[in-house]
Design an enzyme around this catalytic site. Structure first.
Site, PDB file in Angstrom:
ATOM      1  N   ALA A  60       0.816  -1.267  -0.120  1.00 53.45           N
ATOM      2  CA  ALA A  60      -0.015  -0.006   0.117  1.00 53.45           C
ATOM      3  C   ALA A  60       0.963   1.211  -0.047  1.00 53.45           C
ATOM      4  O   ALA A  60       1.896   1.214   0.350  1.00 53.45           O
ATOM      5  CB  ALA A  60      -0.796  -0.105   1.159  1.00 53.45           C
ATOM      6  N   GLY A 101       0.850  -5.188   1.157  1.00 55.28           N
ATOM      7  CA  GLY A 101      -0.313  -5.296   0.032  1.00 55.28           C
ATOM      8  C   GLY A 101      -0.043  -6.024  -1.157  1.00 55.28           C
ATOM      9  O   GLY A 101      -0.569  -6.669  -1.839  1.00 55.28           O
ATOM     10  N   GLU A 104      -0.345  -9.343  -0.437  1.00 55.64           N
ATOM     11  CA  GLU A 104      -1.504  -9.549  -0.552  1.00 55.64           C
ATOM     12  C   GLU A 104      -2.198  -9.849  -1.802  1.00 55.64           C
ATOM     13  O   GLU A 104      -2.960 -10.869  -2.051  1.00 55.64           O
ATOM     14  CB  GLU A 104      -2.268  -8.738   0.524  1.00 55.64           C
ATOM     15  CG  GLU A 104      -2.147  -8.809   1.974  1.00 55.64           C
ATOM     16  CD  GLU A 104      -2.495  -7.729   2.745  1.00 55.64           C
ATOM     17  OE1 GLU A 104      -2.174  -6.463   2.297  1.00 55.64           O
ATOM     18  OE2 GLU A 104      -2.845  -7.807   4.038  1.00 55.64           O
ATOM     19  N   GLU A 124       4.278  -4.745   7.721  1.00 63.98           N
ATOM     20  CA  GLU A 124       3.570  -3.740   8.059  1.00 63.98           C
ATOM     21  C   GLU A 124       3.860  -3.482   9.575  1.00 63.98           C
ATOM     22  O   GLU A 124       3.534  -2.348  10.017  1.00 63.98           O
ATOM     23  CB  GLU A 124       2.109  -4.145   8.062  1.00 63.98           C
ATOM     24  CG  GLU A 124       1.391  -4.049   6.699  1.00 63.98           C
ATOM     25  CD  GLU A 124       1.700  -5.182   5.821  1.00 63.98           C
ATOM     26  OE1 GLU A 124       2.633  -5.795   5.918  1.00 63.98           O
ATOM     27  OE2 GLU A 124       1.186  -5.339   4.857  1.00 63.98           O
TER      28      GLU A 124
HETATM   29  C1  LIG Z   1      -7.435  -1.521   4.148  1.00 62.98           C
HETATM   30  C2  LIG Z   1      -6.095  -2.437   4.040  1.00 62.98           C
HETATM   31  C3  LIG Z   1      -4.982  -1.556   3.222  1.00 62.98           C
HETATM   32  C4  LIG Z   1      -3.637  -1.874   3.222  1.00 62.98           C
HETATM   33  C5  LIG Z   1      -2.911  -3.147   3.828  1.00 62.98           C
HETATM   34  C6  LIG Z   1      -1.678  -3.297   3.355  1.00 62.98           C
HETATM   35  C7  LIG Z   1      -0.617  -2.396   3.678  1.00 62.98           C
HETATM   36  C8  LIG Z   1       0.487  -2.202   3.365  1.00 62.98           C
HETATM   37  O1  LIG Z   1       0.869  -2.716   2.438  1.00 62.98           O
HETATM   38  S1  LIG Z   1       1.697  -1.111   4.029  1.00 62.98           S
HETATM   39  C9  LIG Z   1       3.138  -1.079   3.154  1.00 62.98           C
HETATM   40  C10 LIG Z   1       4.048  -2.350   3.372  1.00 62.98           C
HETATM   41  N1  LIG Z   1       5.125  -2.133   2.820  1.00 62.98           N
HETATM   42  C11 LIG Z   1       6.215  -1.549   3.463  1.00 62.98           C
HETATM   43  O2  LIG Z   1       6.262  -1.247   4.460  1.00 62.98           O
HETATM   44  C12 LIG Z   1       7.460  -1.727   2.329  1.00 62.98           C
HETATM   45  C13 LIG Z   1       8.362  -0.304   2.503  1.00 62.98           C
HETATM   46  N2  LIG Z   1       9.172  -0.213   1.697  1.00 62.98           N
HETATM   47  C14 LIG Z   1      10.585  -0.721   1.792  1.00 62.98           C
HETATM   48  O3  LIG Z   1      10.692  -1.530   2.890  1.00 62.98           O
HETATM   49  C15 LIG Z   1      11.493  -0.283   0.616  1.00 62.98           C
HETATM   50  O4  LIG Z   1      11.304   0.824   0.067  1.00 62.98           O
HETATM   51  C16 LIG Z   1      11.703  -1.436  -0.183  1.00 62.98           C
HETATM   52  C17 LIG Z   1      12.283  -2.711   0.206  1.00 62.98           C
HETATM   53  C18 LIG Z   1      10.410  -1.838  -1.252  1.00 62.98           C
HETATM   54  C19 LIG Z   1      12.897  -0.658  -1.491  1.00 62.98           C
HETATM   55  O5  LIG Z   1      13.878  -0.138  -0.883  1.00 62.98           O
HETATM   56  P1  LIG Z   1      15.023   0.753  -1.426  1.00 62.98           P
HETATM   57  O6  LIG Z   1      15.162   0.151  -2.934  1.00 62.98           O
HETATM   58  O7  LIG Z   1      16.203   0.875  -0.490  1.00 62.98           O
HETATM   59  O8  LIG Z   1      14.162   1.976  -1.776  1.00 62.98           O
HETATM   60  P2  LIG Z   1      13.516   3.068  -0.763  1.00 62.98           P
HETATM   61  O9  LIG Z   1      13.471   2.531   0.561  1.00 62.98           O
HETATM   62  O10 LIG Z   1      14.572   4.281  -0.593  1.00 62.98           O
HETATM   63  O11 LIG Z   1      12.349   3.570  -1.431  1.00 62.98           O
HETATM   64  C20 LIG Z   1      12.233   4.288  -2.517  1.00 62.98           C
HETATM   65  C21 LIG Z   1      11.119   5.259  -2.649  1.00 62.98           C
HETATM   66  O12 LIG Z   1      10.078   4.654  -2.352  1.00 62.98           O
HETATM   67  C22 LIG Z   1       9.250   5.107  -1.214  1.00 62.98           C
HETATM   68  N3  LIG Z   1       8.491   3.919  -0.754  1.00 62.98           N
HETATM   69  C23 LIG Z   1       8.778   2.538  -0.686  1.00 62.98           C
HETATM   70  N4  LIG Z   1       7.936   1.875  -0.217  1.00 62.98           N
HETATM   71  C24 LIG Z   1       6.614   2.563  -0.292  1.00 62.98           C
HETATM   72  C25 LIG Z   1       5.385   2.445   0.184  1.00 62.98           C
HETATM   73  N5  LIG Z   1       4.791   1.236   0.538  1.00 62.98           N
HETATM   74  N6  LIG Z   1       4.746   3.515   0.090  1.00 62.98           N
HETATM   75  C26 LIG Z   1       4.976   5.017  -0.545  1.00 62.98           C
HETATM   76  N7  LIG Z   1       6.408   5.100  -0.681  1.00 62.98           N
HETATM   77  C27 LIG Z   1       7.046   4.089  -0.562  1.00 62.98           C
HETATM   78  C28 LIG Z   1      10.305   5.629  -0.399  1.00 62.98           C
HETATM   79  O13 LIG Z   1       9.839   6.617   0.686  1.00 62.98           O
HETATM   80  C29 LIG Z   1      11.157   5.968  -1.429  1.00 62.98           C
HETATM   81  O14 LIG Z   1      11.044   7.510  -1.676  1.00 62.98           O
HETATM   82  P3  LIG Z   1      11.495   8.784  -1.163  1.00 62.98           P
HETATM   83  O15 LIG Z   1      13.119   8.547  -1.312  1.00 62.98           O
HETATM   84  O16 LIG Z   1      11.032   9.839  -1.778  1.00 62.98           O
HETATM   85  O17 LIG Z   1      11.359   8.701   0.145  1.00 62.98           O
END
Ligand SMILES: CC/C=C\C/C=C/C(=O)SCCNC(=O)CCNC(=O)[C@H](O)C(C)(C)COP(=O)(O)OP(=O)(O)OC[C@H]1O[C@@H](n2cnc3c(N)ncnc32)[C@H](O)[C@@H]1OP(=O)(O)O
Length: 720
Positions: A60, A101, A104, A124
């Site tokens: 998400a 997500g 999921e 999460e």
């Molecule tokens: C009603 C029910 C609804 C929903 C249920 C579901 C919930 C979820 O899914 S919550 C999200 C769960 N996912 C995460 O927590 C993953 C988070 N991301 C990461 O762990 C990492 O970003 C990665 C492993 C995916 C990639 O790592 P890396 O290559 O080192 O890149 P960065 O971490 O620097 O990320 C790049 C860039 O993307 C932004 N970002 C990453 N994930 C998300 C996200 N899920 N949502 C929004 N933005 C995301 C991150 O902030 C970076 O951007 P900035 O440099 O501009 O900050």
């Protein structure tokens, strides 16, 4: 959004939202529409879902959760329900990460294939929520309750090989992921899908005791965090309720968490870490316009606790490293420490025995400085002595290649003075690691007045490569991290003089969420270190510090820790410090009446009247003292944004992520309240310089702007 194309009878849906294909409203709507089109299209026999670019999906869009606002429909479940109902097989083709997500979505598909380097997981809990789109209901039906509890409450990423063993992946493929997805989907056309639909699968019966035990484990392991406990509740619902009812339960638990203060703080911390990685120098050079130099090999000087730990970080990240120590005996001791730490990692399943062996093979221990001749970067980690460090840097300057970067692990000495010993001041930088260096994630990189942007870019990139969280700070006494620690420690000592026991102070801090109270930390580090540092610093100012000293330059000092040192109580290493440990090296901290007597005696000597101090006062005085210092550090430009300070405290000192960091904490308290309380303490304790209110705090407190606006306000130099 999601792109929809066809390859013969295969519909290919591409999640498209760079850089990580977060499932924003547009992506969810696009996915729903694409699935509808594929299902309605008579010519389509099967469906493949993949992610554009490097990742399947990072889940998400966390930004949409902002302070608990409800996500706009369609939700992930609305979009994916179509896959559940489809009579055409749907295959998730996973490259990179399928997290939250993202996983999921894949669990709504009938099949999942992945590349050898792909990773799946439910992270999460790390952002204070739970997998709220069926993850807690569908994963147990696929891999069983126990493995699901492990994955969901830890949030860990699971590599392809393990995912295959667990049954999350049906196949690991080595060719192009889309081609493989198409091929796989074609191969399953016509097969019975009933058992592939996870909601239809029966869930194993699990005794309530399993959950009771897990609650106790999780409470201990993730002390203070509420999300892992909610995850357990949701997983338990999957066992106790029919699918539709337990999905409803999962959603309710999710909604509760998403609006919680912990989720807000943890999501702030997630973005703070990434904001902090975007560094900038006063010259304007920054992470966008500076490139790192390649680091193919490295050197470490000093095989003591810090040096050995740093060398371990390098070799376990695949960087061949020369470890130099002048004394063969110390070198061997350092190697033994490293081997012991690696054995620990293997026992904790953080790496395999094979990986540990491979790491040691790229370590070159040496007693000869000349062996550093060809390395790309050297980290000096000898003890804190300016003359010694200068001597080493002068020597390195002659031995190493002109482009080699020279780093110092100093925690307090002036980078510029160390750099002056070389003819490459632009290539000298501080890389301050935190003990134990192999474990603690913070890498405080310190630039001097001549450090080049290229050098900074190199150590920031190196930090990420060796799995640290690098933060850039400028040079000042003790740099940002330890400088903020100073008023925090000082207040703790004052509180003890005034009537709180060290054990009460520690309890308050641990109840707040710090992994250890201040006095236990001091015992762990060794009280003699501070003793020496204080005496050296006083000597530099021409002051003779004794146990009778009460004021230095008009400022109140409390030398209770030094009283303990002079009684041979050095902390864990001597078996006694603020606590009693039974014998040297033992870790169990037992409050000691003898220490309370020593404090009584100290207070009598100086005529200090003791009083009852409330837990709230203990917490406020310690937290606000360090927060005020944090604002001064910001004000002086030692760090460029509040997020840097929060990342330092989370990864350097274990500030609980669910409290966001000291600057976030101040933001939540409202700056006008923070400022007012600091002013009150300043009036009450005029002999404590750390209560002089920060001018920046005063100005910011006049506005009611949230932390996200502080940096632009500071940078715009506007009259706040
Ligand atoms: C009603 C029910 C609804 C929903 C249920 C579901 C919930 C979820 O899914 S919550 C999200 C769960 N996912 C995460 O927590 C993953 C988070 N991301 C990461 O762990 C990492 O970003 C990665 C492993 C995916 C990639 O790592 P890396 O290559 O080192 O890149 P960065 O971490 O620097 O990320 C790049 C860039 O993307 C932004 N970002 C990453 N994930 C998300 C996200 N899920 N949502 C929004 N933005 C995301 C991150 O902030 C970076 O951007 P900035 O440099 O501009 O900050």
């Amino acid at each position: 959004m999601a792109n929809y194309t066809k390859r013969d009878e295969v519909a290919v849906i591409e999640l498209n939202n760079p850089p990580v294909n977060a499932l924003s409203f547009e992506v969810r709507s696009g996915l729903q529409n694409a699935l509808k089109s594929a299902i309605d299209d008579q010519d389509v026999k099967c469906i493949v879902i993949h992610g554009k670019g490097k990742n399947f999906s990072a889940g998400a869009d966390i930004k949409e959760f902002g302070a608990g606002t409800k996500q706009q429909k369609p939700w992930i479940t609305d979009a994916c329900r179509l896959a559940d109902e489809s009579s055409k097989p749907v295959v998730a083709a996973i490259a990179g990460t399928a997290l939250g997500g993202g996983l999921e979505v894949a669990l709504f598909c009938h099949y999942r294939i992945g590349t050898p380097s792909c990773r799946v997981g439910f992270p999460e809990v790390q952002i204070g929520i739970l997998p709220g789109a069926g993850g807690t209901q569908r994963l147990p039906r696929l891999i069983g309750v126990n493995s699901s509890i492990d994955m969901i409450t830890s949030g860990r990423h699971v590599m392809a090989e393990e995912a295959m063993k667990l049954g999350i992946l049906d196949k690991i493929v080595t060719e192009d992921i889309i081609e493989e997805g198409v091929k796989f989907a074609k191969s399953v056309v016509g097969l019975d899908l009933a058992h592939r639909i996870l909601k239809n699968r029966k869930i194993e019966a699990v005794s309530p005791k399993v959950f009771d035990d897990e609650i106790s484990r999780v409470k201990k392991k993730y002390k203070g965090y509420i999300a892992p406990l909610f995850c357990l509740k949701a997983i338990q619902a999957s066992v106790q309720l029919p699918y539709d009812a337990s999905m409803e339960q999962e959603l309710q638990l999710f909604q509760h968490l998403v609006g919680s203060n912990q989720a807000k703080a943890q999501q702030y911390a997630f973005f703070a870490e990434r904001t902090s990685a975007r560094w900038q120098l006063p010259t304007g050079a920054n992470s966008q316009n500076a490139s790192p130099l390649p680091v193919k090999t490295a050197g470490v000087i000093g095989a003591g606790t810090m040096g050995a730990g740093i060398a371990l970080c390098l070799i376990t990240s695949g960087i061949p490293t020369v470890l130099v120590e002048q004394d063969q005996k110390f070198l061997e001791k350092g190697i033994k420490t490293m081997e012991g730490d690696l054995r620990g990692s293997v026992a904790l399943k953080k790496m395999t025995a094979e990986q540990a062996k491979k790491a040691m093979l790229i370590l070159k221990p040496s007693v000869n400085f000349e062996d550093l001749h060809d390395v790309d970067l050297v980290i000096e980690a000898v003890y804190e002595n300016l003359a010694l460090k200068k001597e080493i840097f002068a020597k390195l300057d002659k031995i190493c290649q002109p482009q080699t970067i020279l780093c110092t692990n100093t925690s307090s000495l002036d980078i510029d003075m160390i750099a002056e010993a070389t003819k490459r001041m632009d290539k000298v930088v501080g890389t301050h690691f935190f003990a134990p260096a192999y474990i603690m994630k913070l890498q405080e990189n310190v630039y001097g007045k001549n450090t080049s942007a290229e050098t900074v870019a190199t150590v920031m990139a190196l930090g990420r490569r060796i799995r640290k969280v690098p933060v850039l700070v400028g040079t000042c006494e003790s740099f940002a991290a330890n400088r903020m620690l100073h008023p925090y420690v000082t207040e703790a000592l004052y509180l003890v003089e005034e009537g709180a026991s060290p054990y009460e102070v520690d309890q308050v801090l641990e109840d707040f969420g710090m992994p250890m109270g201040m006095f236990r930390v001091s015992d762990l580090s060794g009280l003699d270190i501070g003793y020496k540092v204080r005496r050296e610093a006083a000597k530099r100012q021409g002051i003779d510090l004794t146990l009778g000293t009460r004021f230095v330059n008009g400022e109140r000092v409390c030398l209770l820790a030094d009283v303990l040192v002079e009684k041979g109580r050095l902390g864990i290493k001597s078996g006694k410090g603020w606590y009693n440990y039974g014998s040297p090296g033992k870790k169990e901290a037992i409050p000691d009446p003898e220490v309370l007597d020593i404090i009584e005696e100290h207070c009598r000597k100086f005529g200090i009247k003791k009083q009852k101090i409330s837990s709230q006062e203990i917490l406020e005085r310690m937290q606000l003292a360090l927060i005020n210092e944090g604002f001064r550090i910001l004000e002086e430009g030692i760090v460029s944004k509040p997020e840097d300070i929060d990342v330092i405290w989370i990864y350097g000192f274990g500030w609980p992520k669910y409290m966001g960091g000291p600057m976030f904490y101040a933001n939540e308290m409202k700056l006008k309240n923070v400022y007012r309380k600091i002013c009150d303490f300043h009036q009450k304790y005029p002999f404590s310089i750390h209560w002089t209110p920060s001018k920046l705090l005063a100005r910011l407190s006049e506005t009611d702007l949230p932390i996200s606006n502080w940096t632009s306000l500071i940078n715009s130099n506007s009259k706040l």
